[in-house]
Scaffold this active site. Structure first.
Site, short mmCIF file in Angstrom:
data_model
loop_
_atom_site.label_atom_id
_atom_site.label_comp_id
_atom_site.label_asym_id
_atom_site.label_seq_id
_atom_site.Cartn_x
_atom_site.Cartn_y
_atom_site.Cartn_z
N TYR A 142 0.82 -1.21 0.00
CA TYR A 142 0.00 0.00 0.00
C TYR A 142 0.86 1.27 0.00
O TYR A 142 0.37 2.35 -0.29
CB TYR A 142 -0.95 0.03 1.21
N LYS A 191 3.52 -15.24 3.07
CA LYS A 191 3.44 -16.04 1.85
C LYS A 191 4.89 -16.36 1.46
O LYS A 191 5.37 -16.03 0.37
CB LYS A 191 2.70 -15.22 0.77
N ASP A 223 -2.89 -18.09 2.58
CA ASP A 223 -4.05 -18.78 1.99
C ASP A 223 -4.62 -19.82 2.96
O ASP A 223 -5.83 -19.96 3.12
CB ASP A 223 -3.70 -19.40 0.62
N ASP A 247 -5.35 -6.49 6.11
CA ASP A 247 -6.56 -5.80 5.66
C ASP A 247 -7.62 -6.83 5.27
O ASP A 247 -8.78 -6.77 5.71
CB ASP A 247 -6.15 -4.94 4.44
N ASP A 251 -11.17 -8.37 7.57
CA ASP A 251 -12.55 -8.31 7.07
C ASP A 251 -13.19 -9.69 7.11
O ASP A 251 -14.35 -9.84 7.46
CB ASP A 251 -12.57 -7.79 5.62
#
Ligand code: NAD
Length: 356
Positions: A142, A191, A223, A247, A251
């Site tokens: 980001y 990851k 994942d 992020d 959620d």
């Protein structure tokens, strides 16, 4: 105690939910004899409309020169096509980075009264959900360089993901310390089978884990984490991860609690200045209807009292008031269940304030 709070109501449901958090903070002031002074600063789309930028320099100064910042949410379809350099979210990234808010704490707690509001079966959430997601907030993709160019007649877009050892280490320390105060169990999400950033992340976390032998540490791929959060969320206590993974995962985790409207967050710096906001966005689909759930924002205000002002008793009082209101069967639309009493956003805020 006297405290100066900068209030960023923002767009969409932002003003509605922030009003209710302020109502509850006022009740806290009255009960405990504090004085909170609020200064409003426009942020996001409303600031673009007024000033042509998502936050003004004076607004930024106001955020830096206060004891804490309370935010609603920014953005909405009206500003989706503005120049990317002045999009509403740019203001958020700017505040996070200029205030040095590198650590984002996202407690994910299922209030037992809302177990039926979660779409997951009782067998999954029945034993209760109480986890802490520690998200790195000022690094990663980001904040990397981005560009869209044209090569051989087609557009090519690049977003750079970058982490330094020191950025990983400081968020790692926040996470290990947080885990230490909870159930002494930390999962670091990355990851590392693909990304160099993740391999560095993992190496730094391993090094840190040697300093915290009392914390049970593990690595898990992002994942797999997405899947495990739905399959068996109870296996997690504290999760630490980089900006984008945090992020998305938070959620996802919000649905364990019944609604994204329930989830608060704290963005912390190395000092006491912090920014507190619900994890959801500006919910343009329900803006202006007085039906949004203000509890995530009210619980964010409780985090502000706990983390920035060290007002533990006052923070506990807000959380207890939320518990009581839920116990008494009051629900906004997003967490409504049969037999409960449906209330509006402002009614919910008033009910919590009355119970302080
Ligand atoms: P959103 O979180 O705003 O909404 C997703 C869904 O959840 C919607 O159906 C909405 O009605 C519902 N919802 C969210 N908060 C709720 C609440 N308090 N009570 C009841 N229901 C609630 O996500 P989105 O629709 O993807 O994004 C809308 C806008 O918000 C976009 O412009 C996006 O960029 C922005 N956004 C801002 C922030 C922020 O300010 N921190 C975060 C995420 C998204």
């Amino acid at each position: 105690m006297e405290k100066k709070i900068t209030v960023l109501r923002g767009d969409g449901i932002g003003p509605e939910i922030v009003n209710e958090a302020l109502r509850v903070l006022d009740a806290v002031c009255k009960k405990y004899g504090h004085t909170f002074t609020y200064t409003d600063v426009d942020i996001g789309g409303c600031s673009i409309d007024k000033f042509g930028v998502p936050i003004t320099d004076e607004g930024m100064e106001q955020c830096k020169n206060c004891d804490s910042v309370l935010l609603g949410a920014v953005g909405g379809p009206k500003w989706d096509s503005v120049d990317p350099s002045i999009r509403p979210e740019k203001a958020l990234l700017k505040v996070r980075s200029e205030l040095g808010l590198f650590a984002n704490l996202r407690p994910t707690k299922l209030f037992p009264q809302l177990a039926d509001a979660s779409p997951l079966k009782d067998t999954v959430v029945g034993q209760g959900i109480d986890l802490m997601i520690v998200r790195e907030l000022t690094g990663g993709i980001y904040f990397g360089k981005r560009s869209t160019t044209e090569t051989n007649g087609e557009k090519v877009a690049t977003d750079e993901m970058l982490y330094t050892e020191h950025e990983i280490e400081r968020i790692g320390r926040v996470a290990f310390e947080s885990a230490r105060k909870r159930n002494k169990k930390l999962a670091s999400v990355d990851k590392a089978n693909v990304l160099d950033c993740s391999r560095l992340w993992r190496a730094v976390m391993h090094r840190l884990s040697e300093e915290y032998p009392d914390v049970q540490y593990s690595d898990i791929l992002v994942d797999n984490t997405a899947m495990q959060l739905i399959r068996d969320p109870g296996q997690f206590d504290t999760i630490v991860t980089e900006n984008m993974f945090g992020d998305i995962l938070s959620d996802e985790a919000s649905m364990l609690t019944g609604s994204i409207g329930m989830m608060p967050s704290a963005s912390l710096s190395s000092g006491t200045l912090g920014m507190y906001e619900p994890i959801h966005g500006s919910a343009p689909d329900i803006a202006g209807m007085n039906i949004a759930n203000p509890l995530g924002t009210i619980l964010s205000a409780a985090m502000m009292l706990r983390y920035s002002f060290s007002m533990t008793e006052e923070a506990d009082a807000i959380e207890a008031a939320v518990n009581r209101v839920l116990d008494e069967g009051y629900r906004t639309g997003d967490i409504m269940q049969e037999g409960m009493k449906k209330v509006s956003c402002s009614e919910m805020g008033t009910l919590v304030a009355e119970r302080i």
